[in-house]
Design a protein around this motif. Structure first.
Motif, PDB file in Angstrom:
ATOM      1  N   UNK A  36     -22.672  71.578 -60.275  1.00 20.04           N
ATOM      2  CA  UNK A  36     -22.106  71.765 -58.935  1.00 20.04           C
ATOM      3  C   UNK A  36     -23.107  71.463 -57.837  1.00 20.04           C
ATOM      4  N   UNK A  37     -24.301  72.027 -57.959  1.00 24.90           N
ATOM      5  CA  UNK A  37     -25.357  71.766 -56.975  1.00 24.90           C
ATOM      6  C   UNK A  37     -25.745  70.298 -56.980  1.00 24.90           C
ATOM      7  N   UNK A  38     -25.847  69.731 -58.169  1.00 21.42           N
ATOM      8  CA  UNK A  38     -26.255  68.331 -58.293  1.00 21.42           C
ATOM      9  C   UNK A  38     -25.255  67.414 -57.605  1.00 21.42           C
ATOM     10  N   UNK A  39     -23.976  67.676 -57.832  1.00 22.60           N
ATOM     11  CA  UNK A  39     -22.921  66.848 -57.246  1.00 22.60           C
ATOM     12  C   UNK A  39     -22.924  66.960 -55.726  1.00 22.60           C
ATOM     13  N   UNK A  40     -23.040  68.179 -55.230  1.00 23.93           N
ATOM     14  CA  UNK A  40     -23.066  68.369 -53.779  1.00 23.93           C
ATOM     15  C   UNK A  40     -24.302  67.710 -53.156  1.00 23.93           C
ATOM     16  N   UNK A  41     -25.448  67.794 -53.833  1.00 23.13           N
ATOM     17  CA  UNK A  41     -26.679  67.189 -53.318  1.00 23.13           C
ATOM     18  C   UNK A  41     -26.546  65.668 -53.211  1.00 23.13           C
ATOM     19  N   UNK A  42     -25.973  65.038 -54.231  1.00 21.29           N
ATOM     20  CA  UNK A  42     -25.834  63.575 -54.178  1.00 21.29           C
ATOM     21  C   UNK A  42     -24.816  63.179 -53.102  1.00 21.29           C
ATOM     22  N   UNK A  43     -23.793  64.016 -52.887  1.00 19.12           N
ATOM     23  CA  UNK A  43     -22.826  63.743 -51.816  1.00 19.12           C
ATOM     24  C   UNK A  43     -23.499  63.834 -50.445  1.00 19.12           C
ATOM     25  N   UNK A  44     -24.372  64.819 -50.271  1.00 21.42           N
ATOM     26  CA  UNK A  44     -25.125  64.957 -49.013  1.00 21.42           C
ATOM     27  C   UNK A  44     -26.013  63.732 -48.804  1.00 21.42           C
ATOM     28  N   UNK A  46     -25.749  60.721 -50.107  1.00 26.08           N
ATOM     29  CA  UNK A  46     -24.948  59.514 -49.885  1.00 26.08           C
ATOM     30  C   UNK A  46     -24.353  59.537 -48.480  1.00 26.08           C
ATOM     31  N   UNK A  47     -23.884  60.694 -48.043  1.00 32.11           N
ATOM     32  CA  UNK A  47     -23.316  60.819 -46.703  1.00 32.11           C
ATOM     33  C   UNK A  47     -24.330  60.498 -45.619  1.00 32.11           C
ATOM     34  N   UNK A  48     -25.557  61.000 -45.777  1.00 34.62           N
ATOM     35  CA  UNK A  48     -26.614  60.690 -44.807  1.00 34.62           C
ATOM     36  C   UNK A  48     -26.934  59.196 -44.793  1.00 34.62           C
ATOM     37  N   UNK A  68     -29.194  50.799 -50.220  1.00 33.09           N
ATOM     38  CA  UNK A  68     -30.633  50.614 -49.992  1.00 33.09           C
ATOM     39  C   UNK A  68     -31.254  51.855 -49.343  1.00 33.09           C
ATOM     40  N   UNK A  69     -30.584  52.408 -48.347  1.00 40.24           N
ATOM     41  CA  UNK A  69     -31.100  53.613 -47.679  1.00 40.24           C
ATOM     42  C   UNK A  69     -31.144  54.778 -48.657  1.00 40.24           C
ATOM     43  N   UNK A  70     -30.098  54.937 -49.447  1.00 38.57           N
ATOM     44  CA  UNK A  70     -30.049  55.996 -50.452  1.00 38.57           C
ATOM     45  C   UNK A  70     -31.229  55.866 -51.418  1.00 38.57           C
ATOM     46  N   UNK A  71     -31.454  54.664 -51.930  1.00 40.36           N
ATOM     47  CA  UNK A  71     -32.536  54.436 -52.900  1.00 40.36           C
ATOM     48  C   UNK A  71     -33.911  54.683 -52.277  1.00 40.36           C
ATOM     49  N   UNK A  84     -34.776  64.946 -52.955  1.00 39.42           N
ATOM     50  CA  UNK A  84     -34.084  64.322 -51.826  1.00 39.42           C
ATOM     51  C   UNK A  84     -33.714  65.405 -50.809  1.00 39.42           C
ATOM     52  N   UNK A  85     -33.203  64.991 -49.680  1.00 40.21           N
ATOM     53  CA  UNK A  85     -32.781  65.950 -48.658  1.00 40.21           C
ATOM     54  C   UNK A  85     -31.690  66.858 -49.220  1.00 40.21           C
ATOM     55  N   UNK A  86     -30.739  66.291 -49.941  1.00 38.90           N
ATOM     56  CA  UNK A  86     -29.682  67.085 -50.564  1.00 38.90           C
ATOM     57  C   UNK A  86     -30.231  68.088 -51.560  1.00 38.90           C
TER      58      UNK A  86
END
Length: 142
Positions: A36-44, A46-48, A68-71, A84-86
């Motif tokens: 759950x935390x992992x999924x929410x973190x990657x969504x954060x 990706x959203x940023x 590119x920004x995500x990577x 990461x920030x998430x």
């Protein structure tokens, strides 16, 4: 040889909790971060990345710029702030299994595999994705 000593991949007993075989606690700090935390973190994350990409591009360029920004964010923030920030917003850290500083090569390898997506959705009983297994890392609660 003792019958309890695993000799082949299929001989391993199931873990009682994610991270048990890695010597990590079941709950609390340093326990394996759950899905759950992992999924929410990657969504954060990706959203940023998507917000930044939309600020600088439009049309089809947004997709590639977002990736590119995500990577770049993953590669920069994992060795500098521990995730990461998430990850950090949700109280997680990416740590090497061997301890110490994560270095530079682990975030690069982990991120290259992460953007391929498939390694992320394949994980073991310790809830480590293929990208973490190859890089020798684990995502834990801070």
């Amino acid at each position: 040889m003792a019958a309890s000593t695993p000799q082949r991949f299929g001989d391993l007993e199931p873990s009682a909790w994610p991270g048990e075989r890695l010597g990590l606690p079941e709950t609390g700090p340093r326990s394996v971060a759950r899905i759950g935390r992992r999924t929410l973190a990657i969504a954060i994350d990706w959203g940023l990345a998507l917000l930044l990409a939309n600020a600088f591009a439009d049309g089809a360029a947004v997709s590639m710029l977002t990736l590119a920004i995500f990577a770049v964010a993953q590669v920069v923030f994992i060795p500098t702030i521990g995730g990461s920030i998430g990850h950090r917003l949700l109280g997680m850290r990416v740590v090497p299994l061997v301890g110490g500083w994560i270095g530079l090569w682990r975030p690069v390898v982990r991120t290259l595999l992460l953007v391929l997506v498939i390694p992320v959705i394949v994980w073991d009983s310790d809830q480590r994705g293929f990208h973490d297994k190859i890089a020798g890392t684990v995502l834990v609660r801070a």
